[in-house]
Write a protein that holds these residues in place. Structure first.
Motif, PDB file in Angstrom:
ATOM      1  N   MET A  95     -34.845  90.434   3.790  1.00 48.58           N
ATOM      2  CA  MET A  95     -35.771  90.861   2.722  1.00 48.58           C
ATOM      3  C   MET A  95     -37.177  90.996   3.314  1.00 48.58           C
ATOM      4  O   MET A  95     -37.656  90.075   3.968  1.00 48.58           O
ATOM      5  N   LEU A 136     -38.728  80.372 -22.990  1.00 55.83           N
ATOM      6  CA  LEU A 136     -37.420  80.458 -22.341  1.00 55.83           C
ATOM      7  C   LEU A 136     -36.417  79.453 -22.924  1.00 55.83           C
ATOM      8  O   LEU A 136     -35.219  79.559 -22.665  1.00 55.83           O
ATOM      9  N   TRP A 157     -41.365  91.851  -0.845  1.00 55.75           N
ATOM     10  CA  TRP A 157     -40.331  92.352  -1.757  1.00 55.75           C
ATOM     11  C   TRP A 157     -40.750  92.222  -3.211  1.00 55.75           C
ATOM     12  O   TRP A 157     -40.367  93.021  -4.059  1.00 55.75           O
ATOM     13  N   SER A 217     -41.299  92.761 -12.725  1.00 58.36           N
ATOM     14  CA  SER A 217     -40.654  91.487 -13.090  1.00 58.36           C
ATOM     15  C   SER A 217     -40.636  90.520 -11.899  1.00 58.36           C
ATOM     16  O   SER A 217     -40.769  89.312 -12.076  1.00 58.36           O
ATOM     17  N   TYR A 218     -40.482  91.063 -10.671  1.00 56.38           N
ATOM     18  CA  TYR A 218     -40.516  90.198  -9.490  1.00 56.38           C
ATOM     19  C   TYR A 218     -41.948  89.657  -9.278  1.00 56.38           C
ATOM     20  O   TYR A 218     -42.142  88.492  -8.928  1.00 56.38           O
ATOM     21  N   GLN A 220     -29.127  78.606 -16.888  1.00 57.10           N
ATOM     22  CA  GLN A 220     -30.077  77.622 -17.447  1.00 57.10           C
ATOM     23  C   GLN A 220     -29.332  76.590 -18.303  1.00 57.10           C
ATOM     24  O   GLN A 220     -29.647  75.411 -18.303  1.00 57.10           O
ATOM     25  N   ARG A 221     -28.330  77.038 -19.037  1.00 53.76           N
ATOM     26  CA  ARG A 221     -27.535  76.096 -19.846  1.00 53.76           C
ATOM     27  C   ARG A 221     -26.766  75.139 -18.948  1.00 53.76           C
ATOM     28  O   ARG A 221     -26.601  73.963 -19.257  1.00 53.76           O
ATOM     29  N   LYS A 227     -41.482  95.451  -7.903  1.00 55.21           N
ATOM     30  CA  LYS A 227     -41.072  95.532  -9.302  1.00 55.21           C
ATOM     31  C   LYS A 227     -41.931  94.552 -10.102  1.00 55.21           C
ATOM     32  O   LYS A 227     -42.149  93.415  -9.651  1.00 55.21           O
ATOM     33  N   PHE A 243     -34.713  81.455 -12.107  1.00 52.73           N
ATOM     34  CA  PHE A 243     -34.850  82.142 -13.396  1.00 52.73           C
ATOM     35  C   PHE A 243     -35.776  83.357 -13.334  1.00 52.73           C
ATOM     36  O   PHE A 243     -36.732  83.455 -14.091  1.00 52.73           O
ATOM     37  N   VAL A 244     -35.465  84.254 -12.426  1.00 50.02           N
ATOM     38  CA  VAL A 244     -36.172  85.538 -12.412  1.00 50.02           C
ATOM     39  C   VAL A 244     -35.743  86.349 -13.636  1.00 50.02           C
ATOM     40  O   VAL A 244     -36.538  87.043 -14.262  1.00 50.02           O
ATOM     41  N   ARG A 284     -32.969  80.329 -24.420  1.00 52.06           N
ATOM     42  CA  ARG A 284     -31.952  80.857 -23.498  1.00 52.06           C
ATOM     43  C   ARG A 284     -31.247  79.735 -22.776  1.00 52.06           C
ATOM     44  O   ARG A 284     -30.131  79.913 -22.295  1.00 52.06           O
ATOM     45  N   ALA A 285     -31.912  78.579 -22.663  1.00 55.70           N
ATOM     46  CA  ALA A 285     -31.298  77.451 -21.965  1.00 55.70           C
ATOM     47  C   ALA A 285     -30.526  76.549 -22.917  1.00 55.70           C
ATOM     48  O   ALA A 285     -29.730  75.720 -22.487  1.00 55.70           O
ATOM     49  N   GLU A 339     -33.593  88.868 -13.828  1.00 56.22           N
ATOM     50  CA  GLU A 339     -33.196  90.266 -13.638  1.00 56.22           C
ATOM     51  C   GLU A 339     -31.689  90.468 -13.756  1.00 56.22           C
ATOM     52  O   GLU A 339     -31.219  91.550 -14.088  1.00 56.22           O
ATOM     53  N   LEU A 363     -29.119  72.474 -17.806  1.00 60.68           N
ATOM     54  CA  LEU A 363     -29.332  71.479 -18.865  1.00 60.68           C
ATOM     55  C   LEU A 363     -28.143  70.518 -18.930  1.00 60.68           C
ATOM     56  O   LEU A 363     -28.319  69.292 -18.986  1.00 60.68           O
ATOM     57  N   ASP A 410     -25.544  87.958 -19.966  1.00 62.25           N
ATOM     58  CA  ASP A 410     -26.640  86.991 -19.845  1.00 62.25           C
ATOM     59  C   ASP A 410     -26.333  85.876 -18.843  1.00 62.25           C
ATOM     60  O   ASP A 410     -26.294  84.692 -19.198  1.00 62.25           O
ATOM     61  N   PHE A 440     -42.655  86.966 -11.731  1.00 60.03           N
ATOM     62  CA  PHE A 440     -41.920  85.761 -11.337  1.00 60.03           C
ATOM     63  C   PHE A 440     -42.674  85.002 -10.233  1.00 60.03           C
ATOM     64  O   PHE A 440     -42.880  83.793 -10.314  1.00 60.03           O
ATOM     65  N   GLY A 447     -29.066  83.102 -18.721  1.00 61.93           N
ATOM     66  CA  GLY A 447     -28.941  82.092 -19.768  1.00 61.93           C
ATOM     67  C   GLY A 447     -27.841  81.098 -19.433  1.00 61.93           C
ATOM     68  O   GLY A 447     -27.995  79.888 -19.630  1.00 61.93           O
ATOM     69  N   GLU A 460     -44.432  81.310 -10.074  1.00 64.12           N
ATOM     70  CA  GLU A 460     -44.090  80.328  -9.035  1.00 64.12           C
ATOM     71  C   GLU A 460     -45.368  79.824  -8.339  1.00 64.12           C
ATOM     72  O   GLU A 460     -45.553  78.629  -8.160  1.00 64.12           O
TER      73      GLU A 460
END
Lengths: 249, 120
Positions: free
Chosen positions: B1, B79, B5, B11-12, A228-229, B9, A209-210, B82-83, A212, A232, A222, B15, A225, B19
């Motif tokens: 890689m 999050l 790496w 966002s990396y 992840q769903r 960025k 779940f980065v 989104r799941a 990007e 679940l 998405d 992340f 998403g 972790e």
């Protein structure tokens, strides 16, 4: 801001039959306010260097062929204005995490075999006779999967995902999102089969779940998403199989 | 890689930060297990463990663990929508409702634990 007359493209070229490694080449192209990066590449191909190789087709963000790394970001070159990248130089590379065939053309065969693996088509346990008519679906049923069906396989998500780079066997965002597109389709009966495939180590659980993939998706699919769903759903299916071992999953 | 790496960025980097700092979440569970073991070993062992918990290094470690536990709690809960794509009567439950329900459950569970520990 005064617009320049020209802009520089730095394009990564790779000719395996000529050079052992990729090289950079600079091209001066006229600047046009309405031009996308793809228009600039087409100018180079038509007017400057006919040997430059890259993929493109529709020029309107539908076919998904013209994905490339531009200034380090995976984008559709037909949807990225030169103006947004001024003053340049603009660096154009092939999509990251894919083997390069030549210049900006990448080898898609690995992705295509991953895609086939998740069986992204409607699976029926038993087809009903033609005489009974088509499989009907309400707008609400279609709304459940529609966003995932917008994927154009441009593979920007694969280039943005560090897990794809680190774990080449990872099925990847687009293929999993497309699997989910069919799982959520009321006409499909193949979700258990796909879950068995995607519950493997190289499936949904390889994703950390980065996020990007979702950020770069030009069609707002998405995939993060969707994965992840899927996780679940997989977890719930596992609990169900433990708690009700005699029941159908 | 390349090995770094994740520095290319933000966002990396974020992340990888999540972790790597999840090790503190694991440490919280380890400390709880040691505490349970000390409890099982009798009053003297539990008193020794409690005395260790009050030492400056343990307090600093606890502070760091609390910080990262809260960070992971917030990022995890954020999050959740989104799941979980939940539908009620044919309509998608808005993300804000799913998010609020998770935060509410967290607050209720925390209040319950606090009541068990302090209120009785």
């Amino acid at each position: 801001m005064r617009m320049p007359d020209a802009v520089t493209l730095e394009v990564q070229l790779y000719r395996p039959e000529e050079d052992g490694r990729p090289v950079w080449k600079r091209y001066e192209v006229p600047f046009r306010k309405e031009w996308m990066v793809l228009d600039a590449l087409n100018h180079v191909k038509d007017q400057v260097d006919g040997t430059l190789s890259y993929r493109w087709a529709c020029r309107m963000g539908v076919c998904g062929s013209c994905g490339m790394m531009v200034n380090g970001e995976p984008v559709l070159t037909c949807a990225t204005y030169l103006e947004s990248l001024l003053p340049g130089p603009i660096r154009v590379e092939p999509l990251k995490s894919f083997p390069v065939v030549r210049d900006l053309v990448v080898d898609l065969s690995g992705f295509l075999s991953k895609l086939r693996k998740v069986e992204p088509w409607i699976i029926r346990e038993e087809e009903k006779p033609l005489a009974e008519g088509e499989y009907l679906q309400t707008p609400a049923q279609m709304a459940l999967y529609k966003s995932y069906s917008m994927c154009i396989n441009c593979l920007l998500c694969y280039s943005a995902c560090p897990i794809v780079g680190l774990e080449p066997d990872f099925v990847g965002p687009a293929a999993i999102a497309l699997a989910q597109r069919y799982n959520l389709d009321s006409r499909d009966q193949g979700s258990e089969k796909r879950l068995d495939i995607l519950s493997q180590d190289d499936g949904i659980w390889a994703c950390t779940f980065v996020g990007e993939c979702t950020e770069v998706c030009p069609k707002h699919v998405d995939p993060a998403g969707a994965i992840q769903r899927y996780k679940l759903a997989s977890t719930l299916a596992w609990f169900k199989s433990v708690l009700i071992p005699w029941g159908k999953r | 890689m390349p090995i770094f790496w994740w520095l290319k960025k933000w966002s990396y980097t974020w992340f990888i930060t999540r972790e790597l700092t999840s090790i503190f979440v694991g440490l919280a569970a380890v400390i709880l297990l040691i505490q349970i073991r000390a409890l099982g070993q009798g009053e003297a062992a539990y008193a020794r463990f409690q005395a260790w918990l009050r030492t400056p290094p343990a307090l600093v470690l606890d502070g760091i663990i609390l910080f990262f536990l809260l960070l992971h709690t917030f990022t995890w809960l954020n999050l959740a929508p989104r799941a979980m794509a939940l539908n009620l009567a044919g309509r998608r439950i808005p993300n804000g409702v799913v998010l609020s329900a998770h935060y509410l459950a967290w607050i209720v569970a925390s209040a319950l634990v606090t009541w068990i520990l302090l209120g009785r």
